[in-house]
Design an enzyme around this catalytic site. Structure first.
Site, PDB file in Angstrom:
ATOM      1  N   HIS A 284     -10.549   0.979   1.834  1.00  0.00           N
ATOM      2  CA  HIS A 284     -10.326   1.961   2.898  1.00  0.00           C
ATOM      3  C   HIS A 284     -11.479   1.760   3.872  1.00  0.00           C
ATOM      4  CE1 HIS A 284      -8.854   5.812   4.651  1.00  0.00           C
ATOM      5  NE2 HIS A 284     -10.046   5.709   5.207  1.00  0.00           N
TER       6      HIS A 284
ATOM      7  N   ASN B  47      -5.385   7.212  -5.937  1.00  0.00           N
ATOM      8  CA  ASN B  47      -6.137   8.426  -5.593  1.00  0.00           C
ATOM      9  C   ASN B  47      -5.414   9.699  -6.048  1.00  0.00           C
ATOM     10  OD1 ASN B  47      -4.170   8.032  -3.589  1.00  0.00           O
ATOM     11  ND2 ASN B  47      -5.360   9.055  -2.011  1.00  0.00           N
TER      12      ASN B  47
ATOM     13  N   LYS C 118      -9.183  -0.525  -5.738  1.00  0.00           N
ATOM     14  CA  LYS C 118      -9.262   0.150  -4.439  1.00  0.00           C
ATOM     15  C   LYS C 118     -10.632   0.771  -4.250  1.00  0.00           C
ATOM     16  CE  LYS C 118      -7.891   2.018  -0.570  1.00  0.00           C
ATOM     17  NZ  LYS C 118      -6.782   2.853  -0.203  1.00  0.00           N
TER      18      LYS C 118
ATOM     19  N   HIS D 236       1.554   5.338  -1.678  1.00  0.00           N
ATOM     20  CA  HIS D 236       1.162   6.508  -2.479  1.00  0.00           C
ATOM     21  C   HIS D 236       2.426   7.121  -3.069  1.00  0.00           C
ATOM     22  CE1 HIS D 236      -2.992   6.702  -0.906  1.00  0.00           C
ATOM     23  NE2 HIS D 236      -2.430   6.168   0.165  1.00  0.00           N
TER      24      HIS D 236
ATOM     25  N   LEU E  58      -5.169   8.980   8.037  1.00  0.00           N
ATOM     26  CA  LEU E  58      -6.461   8.295   8.106  1.00  0.00           C
ATOM     27  C   LEU E  58      -6.314   6.847   7.669  1.00  0.00           C
ATOM     28  CD1 LEU E  58      -8.789  11.092   6.736  1.00  0.00           C
ATOM     29  CD2 LEU E  58      -8.798  10.137   9.052  1.00  0.00           C
TER      30      LEU E  58
ATOM     31  N   HIS F 249       2.780  14.572   1.536  1.00  0.00           N
ATOM     32  CA  HIS F 249       2.058  15.827   1.253  1.00  0.00           C
ATOM     33  C   HIS F 249       3.042  16.959   1.461  1.00  0.00           C
ATOM     34  CE1 HIS F 249      -2.136  14.382   1.198  1.00  0.00           C
ATOM     35  NE2 HIS F 249      -1.763  13.525   2.122  1.00  0.00           N
TER      36      HIS F 249
ATOM     37  N   HIS G 152       0.876  -1.196   0.000  1.00  0.00           N
ATOM     38  CA  HIS G 152       0.000   0.000   0.000  1.00  0.00           C
ATOM     39  C   HIS G 152       0.906   1.236   0.000  1.00  0.00           C
ATOM     40  CE1 HIS G 152      -3.834   2.097   1.523  1.00  0.00           C
ATOM     41  NE2 HIS G 152      -2.952   3.050   1.241  1.00  0.00           N
TER      42      HIS G 152
ATOM     43  N   ARG H 238       2.013   9.415  -5.746  1.00  0.00           N
ATOM     44  CA  ARG H 238       1.567  10.681  -6.358  1.00  0.00           C
ATOM     45  C   ARG H 238       1.998  10.750  -7.827  1.00  0.00           C
ATOM     46  NH1 ARG H 238      -1.505  10.734  -1.942  1.00  0.00           N
ATOM     47  NH2 ARG H 238      -0.583  11.711  -0.129  1.00  0.00           N
TER      48      ARG H 238
ATOM     49  N   ALA I  99      -4.289  14.498   5.615  1.00  0.00           N
ATOM     50  CA  ALA I  99      -3.913  13.241   6.283  1.00  0.00           C
ATOM     51  C   ALA I  99      -2.813  12.527   5.523  1.00  0.00           C
ATOM     52  CB  ALA I  99      -5.146  12.345   6.361  1.00  0.00           C
TER      53      ALA I  99
ATOM     54  N   ASP J 191       1.385   2.665   3.503  1.00  0.00           N
ATOM     55  CA  ASP J 191       0.534   3.853   3.323  1.00  0.00           C
ATOM     56  C   ASP J 191       1.383   5.119   3.385  1.00  0.00           C
ATOM     57  OD1 ASP J 191      -1.771   5.238   2.760  1.00  0.00           O
ATOM     58  OD2 ASP J 191      -2.520   5.226   4.814  1.00  0.00           O
TER      59      ASP J 191
ATOM     60  N   HIS K  94      -4.639  -0.716   5.971  1.00  0.00           N
ATOM     61  CA  HIS K  94      -4.196   0.054   7.142  1.00  0.00           C
ATOM     62  C   HIS K  94      -5.126  -0.072   8.346  1.00  0.00           C
ATOM     63  CE1 HIS K  94      -6.945   2.768   5.142  1.00  0.00           C
ATOM     64  NE2 HIS K  94      -6.052   3.239   4.302  1.00  0.00           N
TER      65      HIS K  94
HETATM   66  O1  DOR Z   1      -3.526   9.245   5.750  1.00  0.00           O
HETATM   67  C1  DOR Z   1      -3.884   8.943   4.629  1.00  0.00           C
HETATM   68  N1  DOR Z   1      -3.356   9.522   3.527  1.00  0.00           N
HETATM   69  N2  DOR Z   1      -4.853   8.032   4.483  1.00  0.00           N
HETATM   70  C2  DOR Z   1      -5.393   7.770   3.306  1.00  0.00           C
HETATM   71  O2  DOR Z   1      -6.276   6.951   3.242  1.00  0.00           O
HETATM   72  C3  DOR Z   1      -4.969   8.499   2.087  1.00  0.00           C
HETATM   73  C4  DOR Z   1      -3.631   9.023   2.231  1.00  0.00           C
HETATM   74  C5  DOR Z   1      -3.282  10.049   1.170  1.00  0.00           C
HETATM   75  O3  DOR Z   1      -3.525   9.802   0.002  1.00  0.00           O
HETATM   76  O4  DOR Z   1      -2.729  11.092   1.525  1.00  0.00           O
HETATM   77 ZN    ZN Z   2      -3.428   5.028   1.540  1.00  0.00          ZN
END
Ligand code: DOR
Ligand code: ZN
Length: 347
Positions: A136, A41, A99, A16, A218, A250, A14, A18, A262, A246, A174
């Protein structure tokens, strides 16, 4: 005394990464993983096989030729997802999973699912084709306290869907509660990812003595009893539990704000933290199962052929507190203790 652990190369089930400048900034920090399930996402989300294929090409380009990470792509399930496109993308080897974000549950989830009956056809087709569904697992009902949203999700959404589509292979992503861990360990055809940060922090880390936005993610970290339940699940040797970091970068500007977003960025120090955690719990011999064997087995894949070595030294491993991403910076997750386990990667 120097201690060593040799592991099959780990996978991140899992992640990210980007896109664009952020992708180029963070990709190399996951390069000691063999494979990673890439979250869809983006803005806009990755909803078709063609988009997943194009995104995979952008990731491969950002990784460059020296890096071994193989991106395993996912589709973002919407109420208008075409079952035939999902099945075709899986058959063509473009995607490894789908997902499901309940609409509004987290970052970029606005196009997610509101009415679960509307995705019944896709879920049936996925069960038939053996395509895993990554959830999720939080309800979005404003009447439900945010700390209860995972437990309520199990009763209201997850269990009914699993009963309605019994052949569906599900990953509860998660997990953050003892409820999640207990549900998974009591059932078949279900696995769960556990993040690095949820093994380390509880809700006090976020809220006691000041708000710490870099610990906000999250599902939000819960009370200490839940963190301990996650530690027991991760170190138990139960093959239903495996690593999904996860890691969710950001820009600091977006996290350190009146409405911070999050996500914890754990890619740079995840393996060092996990070695620390497993050693602390007397379970170093089970680290390989969690990081390198269980997830692959769940997804029906062989473990990676090669290995990495973790070495415990007297001096802490160095990692950046922030990394640059274009004009922005991204804060690396601070576990709150020094990391004596160093990653040695022969690749
Ligand atoms: O903390 C999180 N960040 N939880 C998620 O489910 C998405 C993720 C994000 O894409 O930033
Ligand atoms: Zn995630």
């Amino acid at each position: 005394m120097t201690k060593f652990v040799t592991l099959r190369r780990p996978d991140d089930w899992h992640l990210h990464l980007r896109d664009g400048e952020m992708l180029r900034a963070v990709a190399s920090y996951s390069s000691h993983f063999g494979r990673a399930i890439i979250m869809p996402n983006l803005v806009p989300p990755v909803v078709t096989g063609a988009q997943a294929s194009a995104y995979r090409d952008r990731i491969t380009a950002a990784l460059g030729q020296k890096m071994t990470l193989r991106p395993l792509m996912t589709l973002y399930l919407t109420e208008s997802t075409d079952p035939a496109d999902v099945v075709a993308a899986h058959a063509a080897g473009i995607i490894s999973a789908v997902k499901l974000y309940p609409a509004g549950a987290t970052t970029n989830s606005a196009s997610g699912v509101r009415d679960f009956d509307k995705v019944r056809g896709v879920l049936d087709a996925m069960a038939e084709a053996g395509i895993p569904l990554c959830f999720h697992g939080e309800v979005t009902d404003p009447a439900i306290d945010i700390f209860d949203r995972e437990a309520v999700f199990i009763d209201r959404v997850l269990d009914p869907i699993r009963r309605a589509t019994p052949g569906l292979k599900v990953v509860m992503e998660h997990i953050t509660t003892s409820d999640g861990a207990e549900y998974v360990s009591a059932n078949d055809n279900i696995g769960a990812t556990i993040t690095t940060h949820h093994l380390v922090i509880n809700r006090n880390h976020i809220l006691a003595g000041g708000i710490r936005p870099h610990y906000y993610c999250l599902p939000v970290a819960k009370r200490e009893t839940h963190r301990l339940a996650l530690r027991r699940a991760a170190t138990s040797g139960d093959a239903r539990f495996f690593l999904g970091t996860d890691s969710a970068p950001h820009p600091d500007r977006a996290k350190e704000s009146a409405c911070g977003c999050a996500g914890c960025f754990t890619a740079p120090n995840t393996m060092s933290i996990l070695a620390h955690v497993f050693e602390e719990d007397g379970a170093l011999d089970r680290l390989e199962g969690f990081t390198s064997l269980n997830g692959a087995a769940f997804y029906g894949m062989a473990a990676n052929d090669d290995t990495i070595r973790l070495v415990k030294r007297d001096v802490p491993a160095e990692y950046p507190s922030h990394i640059p991403a274009g004009d922005e910076t991204v804060t690396v997750f601070d576990p709150g203790f020094p990391l004596y386990w160093h990653v040695e990667d022969p690749a």
